[in-house]
Design a protein around this motif. Structure first.
Motif, PDB file in Angstrom:
ATOM      1  N   TYR A  20       0.817  -1.216   0.000  1.00 40.39           N
ATOM      2  CA  TYR A  20       0.000   0.000   0.000  1.00 40.39           C
ATOM      3  C   TYR A  20       0.856   1.274   0.000  1.00 40.39           C
ATOM      4  O   TYR A  20       0.669   2.152  -0.843  1.00 40.39           O
ATOM      5  N   GLN A  21       1.787   1.371   0.934  1.00 38.15           N
ATOM      6  CA  GLN A  21       2.621   2.580   1.020  1.00 38.15           C
ATOM      7  C   GLN A  21       3.485   2.748  -0.227  1.00 38.15           C
ATOM      8  O   GLN A  21       3.694   3.867  -0.698  1.00 38.15           O
ATOM      9  N   LEU A  32       1.351   4.209  -3.013  1.00 37.87           N
ATOM     10  CA  LEU A  32       1.124   5.646  -2.825  1.00 37.87           C
ATOM     11  C   LEU A  32       2.379   6.456  -3.122  1.00 37.87           C
ATOM     12  O   LEU A  32       2.297   7.540  -3.717  1.00 37.87           O
ATOM     13  N   TYR A  35       2.812   6.546  -6.815  1.00 38.66           N
ATOM     14  CA  TYR A  35       1.756   7.382  -7.390  1.00 38.66           C
ATOM     15  C   TYR A  35       2.110   8.861  -7.268  1.00 38.66           C
ATOM     16  O   TYR A  35       1.859   9.641  -8.192  1.00 38.66           O
ATOM     17  N   GLU A  85      -4.546   6.922 -12.158  1.00 35.67           N
ATOM     18  CA  GLU A  85      -5.279   7.497 -11.025  1.00 35.67           C
ATOM     19  C   GLU A  85      -6.511   6.650 -10.717  1.00 35.67           C
ATOM     20  O   GLU A  85      -6.787   6.342  -9.554  1.00 35.67           O
ATOM     21  N   VAL A 127      -5.391   3.392  -9.080  1.00 40.17           N
ATOM     22  CA  VAL A 127      -4.958   3.598  -7.689  1.00 40.17           C
ATOM     23  C   VAL A 127      -6.166   3.829  -6.797  1.00 40.17           C
ATOM     24  O   VAL A 127      -6.237   3.297  -5.687  1.00 40.17           O
ATOM     25  N   ASN A 128      -7.141   4.595  -7.271  1.00 44.34           N
ATOM     26  CA  ASN A 128      -8.353   4.824  -6.471  1.00 44.34           C
ATOM     27  C   ASN A 128      -9.112   3.520  -6.234  1.00 44.34           C
ATOM     28  O   ASN A 128      -9.611   3.278  -5.125  1.00 44.34           O
ATOM     29  N   TYR A 161      -7.752   0.595  -6.145  1.00 40.08           N
ATOM     30  CA  TYR A 161      -6.895  -0.145  -5.217  1.00 40.08           C
ATOM     31  C   TYR A 161      -7.111   0.336  -3.786  1.00 40.08           C
ATOM     32  O   TYR A 161      -7.206  -0.474  -2.861  1.00 40.08           O
ATOM     33  N   LYS A 162      -7.193   1.653  -3.596  1.00 40.89           N
ATOM     34  CA  LYS A 162      -7.414   2.213  -2.252  1.00 40.89           C
ATOM     35  C   LYS A 162      -8.730   1.709  -1.665  1.00 40.89           C
ATOM     36  O   LYS A 162      -8.797   1.344  -0.488  1.00 40.89           O
ATOM     37  N   TYR A 171      -8.304  -1.978  -0.798  1.00 43.48           N
ATOM     38  CA  TYR A 171      -7.457  -2.133   0.380  1.00 43.48           C
ATOM     39  C   TYR A 171      -8.214  -1.755   1.654  1.00 43.48           C
ATOM     40  O   TYR A 171      -8.127  -2.444   2.665  1.00 43.48           O
ATOM     41  N   LYS A 172      -8.985  -0.674   1.583  1.00 46.85           N
ATOM     42  CA  LYS A 172      -9.766  -0.241   2.753  1.00 46.85           C
ATOM     43  C   LYS A 172     -10.803  -1.301   3.124  1.00 46.85           C
ATOM     44  O   LYS A 172     -11.011  -1.583   4.304  1.00 46.85           O
ATOM     45  N   GLN A 228      -8.991  -4.035   4.945  1.00 47.49           N
ATOM     46  CA  GLN A 228      -8.650  -3.612   6.313  1.00 47.49           C
ATOM     47  C   GLN A 228      -9.867  -3.673   7.218  1.00 47.49           C
ATOM     48  O   GLN A 228      -9.786  -4.126   8.357  1.00 47.49           O
TER      49      GLN A 228
END
Length: 101
Positions: free
Chosen positions: A58-59, A62, A65, A78, A81-82, A84-85, A88-89, A92
C-alpha cells in the motif's frame, strides 16, 4: 568580440537544448517507471490476497503514485490507484471486523 559571441551561441544553444531535452526525457522515464511499478505492486497485492496473505504494498503504491503525478501522470493510473485504495480499505475493515469477533 564577434568570434566570441558566435562561439558562445554555437556552444550554448546545443547545450541548452540538450539540457531541456534531458529534463523532459527524465520526466517521461520517471513517469513510465512509476506507472509500471504501481501496476506491478497492485497486481502483487491482489495475487497475495488470493494466496491468503494480507496486501503489503500500500505505502509503496502511494509513493510511486506521488512520483507518477509529479511527472505528469494521467487519469488511467489514477483510476486504478483509487480502485486499489477502495479495495485495500475494504480488506482492512474486514480484517478489523474479524479481529473484533
Amino acid at each position: 568580440m564577434e568570434d566570441i559571441l558566435i562561439n558562445v551561441i554555437a556552444v550554448g544553444v546545443p547545450s541548452a537544448t540538450s539540457v531541456i531535452v534531458g529534463f523532459f526525457n527524465y520526466k517521461v522515464a520517471s513517469r513510465n517507471s512509476a506507472k509500471s511499478s504501481i501496476l506491478q505492486l497492485i497486481m502483487e497485492d491482489r495475487m497475495d490476497w488470493k494466496d491468503g496473505k494480507f496486501p503489503s504494498n500500500y505505502q509503496a503504491v502511494l509513493h510511486e503514485y506521488d512520483i507518477y503525478k509529479k511527472n505528469g501522470g494521467n487519469s488511467y493510473v489514477e483510476e486504478r490507484v483509487n480502485q486499489y485504495k477502495v479495495w485495500y480499505k475494504e480488506i482492512q475493515e474486514a480484517k478489523a471486523k474479524e479481529v473484533r469477533e
